[in-house]
Design a protein around this motif. Structure first.
Motif, short mmCIF file in Angstrom:
data_model
loop_
_atom_site.label_atom_id
_atom_site.label_comp_id
_atom_site.label_asym_id
_atom_site.label_seq_id
_atom_site.Cartn_x
_atom_site.Cartn_y
_atom_site.Cartn_z
N GLN A 165 -21.76 52.03 16.83
CA GLN A 165 -21.94 52.69 18.12
C GLN A 165 -22.81 51.84 19.05
O GLN A 165 -22.51 51.69 20.24
N LYS A 166 -23.89 51.27 18.52
CA LYS A 166 -24.74 50.38 19.32
C LYS A 166 -23.97 49.13 19.75
O LYS A 166 -24.10 48.67 20.88
N PHE A 167 -23.18 48.61 18.81
CA PHE A 167 -22.36 47.43 19.11
C PHE A 167 -21.37 47.74 20.23
O PHE A 167 -21.15 46.92 21.13
N SER A 168 -20.77 48.92 20.20
CA SER A 168 -19.76 49.29 21.20
C SER A 168 -20.37 49.40 22.59
O SER A 168 -19.73 49.06 23.58
N LYS A 169 -21.61 49.84 22.66
CA LYS A 169 -22.28 49.94 23.97
C LYS A 169 -22.57 48.56 24.52
O LYS A 169 -22.46 48.32 25.71
N LEU A 170 -22.94 47.66 23.62
CA LEU A 170 -23.26 46.30 24.03
C LEU A 170 -22.04 45.59 24.61
O LEU A 170 -22.14 44.83 25.58
N PHE A 171 -20.86 45.87 24.02
CA PHE A 171 -19.64 45.19 24.45
C PHE A 171 -18.69 46.11 25.23
O PHE A 171 -17.54 45.76 25.45
N ASN A 172 -19.20 47.28 25.60
CA ASN A 172 -18.44 48.23 26.42
C ASN A 172 -17.08 48.57 25.80
O ASN A 172 -16.04 48.53 26.46
N LEU A 173 -17.10 48.92 24.50
CA LEU A 173 -15.87 49.25 23.80
C LEU A 173 -15.61 50.75 23.85
O LEU A 173 -16.53 51.56 23.96
N ASN A 174 -14.35 51.08 23.72
CA ASN A 174 -13.92 52.49 23.74
C ASN A 174 -13.81 52.99 22.30
O ASN A 174 -12.78 52.84 21.66
N ILE A 175 -14.90 53.58 21.78
CA ILE A 175 -14.94 54.01 20.38
C ILE A 175 -15.30 55.49 20.26
O ILE A 175 -16.25 55.96 20.89
N ASN A 176 -14.52 56.20 19.46
CA ASN A 176 -14.84 57.57 19.08
C ASN A 176 -15.20 57.60 17.60
O ASN A 176 -14.87 56.68 16.85
N PHE A 177 -15.84 58.68 17.17
CA PHE A 177 -16.25 58.83 15.78
C PHE A 177 -15.81 60.19 15.26
O PHE A 177 -16.00 61.20 15.92
N LEU A 178 -15.22 60.18 14.07
CA LEU A 178 -14.82 61.43 13.42
C LEU A 178 -15.96 61.89 12.53
O LEU A 178 -16.45 61.13 11.68
N SER A 179 -16.39 63.13 12.71
CA SER A 179 -17.46 63.67 11.88
C SER A 179 -17.22 65.16 11.64
O SER A 179 -16.76 65.88 12.53
N SER A 180 -17.54 65.61 10.43
CA SER A 180 -17.42 67.04 10.11
C SER A 180 -18.65 67.80 10.60
O SER A 180 -18.65 69.03 10.66
N ARG A 181 -19.70 67.05 10.95
CA ARG A 181 -20.91 67.69 11.47
C ARG A 181 -20.73 68.05 12.95
O ARG A 181 -20.06 67.34 13.69
N LYS A 182 -21.33 69.12 13.37
CA LYS A 182 -21.24 69.56 14.76
C LYS A 182 -22.35 68.88 15.57
O LYS A 182 -23.46 69.38 15.67
N LEU A 183 -22.00 67.74 16.13
CA LEU A 183 -22.96 66.96 16.90
C LEU A 183 -22.56 66.97 18.37
O LEU A 183 -21.40 66.75 18.71
N LYS A 184 -23.51 67.23 19.23
CA LYS A 184 -23.21 67.35 20.66
C LYS A 184 -23.24 65.98 21.33
O LYS A 184 -24.16 65.63 22.08
N MET A 185 -22.20 65.21 21.03
CA MET A 185 -22.05 63.89 21.65
C MET A 185 -20.60 63.73 22.07
O MET A 185 -19.68 64.13 21.34
N LYS A 186 -20.39 63.14 23.24
CA LYS A 186 -19.05 63.07 23.82
C LYS A 186 -18.05 62.32 22.95
O LYS A 186 -16.89 62.68 22.88
N ASN A 187 -18.49 61.27 22.30
CA ASN A 187 -17.55 60.43 21.57
C ASN A 187 -17.44 60.80 20.09
O ASN A 187 -16.88 60.03 19.30
N ILE A 188 -17.95 61.95 19.68
CA ILE A 188 -17.80 62.42 18.30
C ILE A 188 -16.82 63.60 18.30
O ILE A 188 -17.01 64.58 19.02
N ILE A 189 -15.77 63.48 17.50
CA ILE A 189 -14.73 64.49 17.49
C ILE A 189 -14.54 65.06 16.09
O ILE A 189 -14.95 64.45 15.10
N ASN A 190 -13.89 66.22 16.02
CA ASN A 190 -13.62 66.84 14.72
C ASN A 190 -12.22 66.45 14.24
O ASN A 190 -11.46 65.77 14.94
N LYS A 191 -11.86 66.92 13.06
CA LYS A 191 -10.60 66.52 12.44
C LYS A 191 -9.39 66.99 13.24
O LYS A 191 -8.40 66.26 13.37
N ILE A 192 -9.46 68.19 13.79
CA ILE A 192 -8.32 68.73 14.56
C ILE A 192 -8.02 67.85 15.77
O ILE A 192 -6.88 67.49 16.04
N LYS A 193 -9.08 67.50 16.50
CA LYS A 193 -8.89 66.65 17.68
C LYS A 193 -8.44 65.25 17.28
O LYS A 193 -7.64 64.61 17.97
N PHE A 194 -8.96 64.76 16.15
CA PHE A 194 -8.56 63.45 15.65
C PHE A 194 -7.07 63.39 15.38
O PHE A 194 -6.37 62.46 15.81
#
Length: 321
Positions: A165-194
């Motif tokens: 995630q830090k690397f993606s900000k440095l190089f302005n990459l378009n990265i999302n993250f799949l997580s089962s945890r409910k985290l209030k961050m725009k680029n973290i999605i759940n399995k259904i959305k994935f």
């Protein structure tokens, strides 16, 4: 837990190998013996254990349920890595054994391998034959994808994913993250959305840890929803991917590219050998966690916990007790 200073403590370890990464050498053992005169380190070939061993501590990476059953006096198991999936919690339920691991010990190393593979998606030189032939290479040039134009999804959100995630900000990459945890961050999605957005991703980086929920997470159902020229970077636990389904997907979709850091086990040996024959896969022999300072970090983690253990204090990095 009372102090153990007045008696010998036997440590069973599998850290004796031809592989430098997993070889606790004599100098390191002598240093430990001087610091802890009440302990005895015993190297055992786990495959040859045929009778009971009276060690109180196990330190290594390869213990399993079968070995555990032959070590009835174990009080503490310390894994020299992060993964502890070789032991079933069901078998530990009635045993008063502390389980600890070495969190984050190889996160930087695995992160480096992920970046190495990710950068190669822009040139595709690792897993293509006849690279010396410029004309042959240009036939596959359309499969290369610039990083800033890719849509990337990372499966899992642990230490390595956070580094990405830090690397993606440095190089302005378009990265999302799949997580089962409910985290209030725009680029973290759940399995259904994935699953619903799977067809949009150019690259998938699998960092999933193994548990029953993640077993064979990547199967035919998900492969069929992916782009036919997807980049698959698989450096999570091998058991999170159906090797048979991966092989069938790559065999049919020759413009897809796969980077796999793993060794086969007895359950998928045949399909793994089939994978090796494909032109669109690059396989490294499970070296993501290899780095030069492994033993410096590993001994430091173990020493600190051993001091606590022999003084009857609570050890750190407990994941099961």
């Amino acid at each position: 837990m009372s102090s153990n200073f007045n008696r010998k403590i036997k440590i069973l370890t599998d850290f004796k190998s031809k592989l430098e990464m997993f070889n606790l050498n004599k100098n390191e053992i002598n240093k430990l013996n001087k610091k802890f005169p009440t302990i005895k380190i015993e190297f055992i070939n786990l495959n040859k254990i045929k009778k009971e061993y009276d060690a109180e501590i196990y330190w290594g990476t390869r213990i399993n349920d079968k070995i555990l059953s032959k070590c009835p006096n174990l009080k503490w198991i310390h894994f020299g890595s992060v993964g502890v999936d070789k032991l079933s919690h069901k078998n530990l339920k009635n045993k008063k054994i502390l389980i600890s691991n070495s969190p984050g010990i190889n996160s930087e190393s695995v992160f480096n391998l992920a970046i190495f593979f990710l950068i190669d998606t822009t040139k595709k030189v690792l897993n293509r034959k006849n690279l010396i032939n410029r004309l042959q290479y240009e036939k596959n040039f359309s499969e290369c994808k610039d990083l800033d134009n890719q849509k990337i999804i990372v499966l899992g959100y642990g230490n390595i994913a956070k580094k990405l995630q830090k690397f993606s900000k440095l190089f302005n990459l378009n990265i999302n993250f799949l997580s089962s945890r409910k985290l209030k961050m725009k680029n973290i999605i759940n399995k259904i959305k994935f699953i619903s957005s799977l067809k949009n991703y150019d690259t998938i980086i699998n960092l999933l840890k193994f548990n029953e929920k993640n077993k064979n997470f990547l199967t035919k159902d998900l492969f069929d929803k992916m782009k036919k020229d997807i980049n698959l970077i698989l450096i999570g636990r091998l058991k999170t991917t159906s090797i048979k389904d991966l092989y069938n997907f790559l065999r049919i979709n020759k413009k897809a590219t796969c980077y796999l850091d793993a060794l086969p086990d007895r359950h998928n040996k045949i399909n793994f050998q089939k994978l090796r024959k494909l032109d669109n896969i690059f396989i490294t022999p499970h070296v993501g966690g290899y780095f030069k300072n492994y033993w410096i970090n590993q001994i430091s983690i173990f020493e600190n916990n051993l001091k606590l253990f022999i003084n009857g204090k609570k050890i750190k990095n407990i994941i099961y007790e």
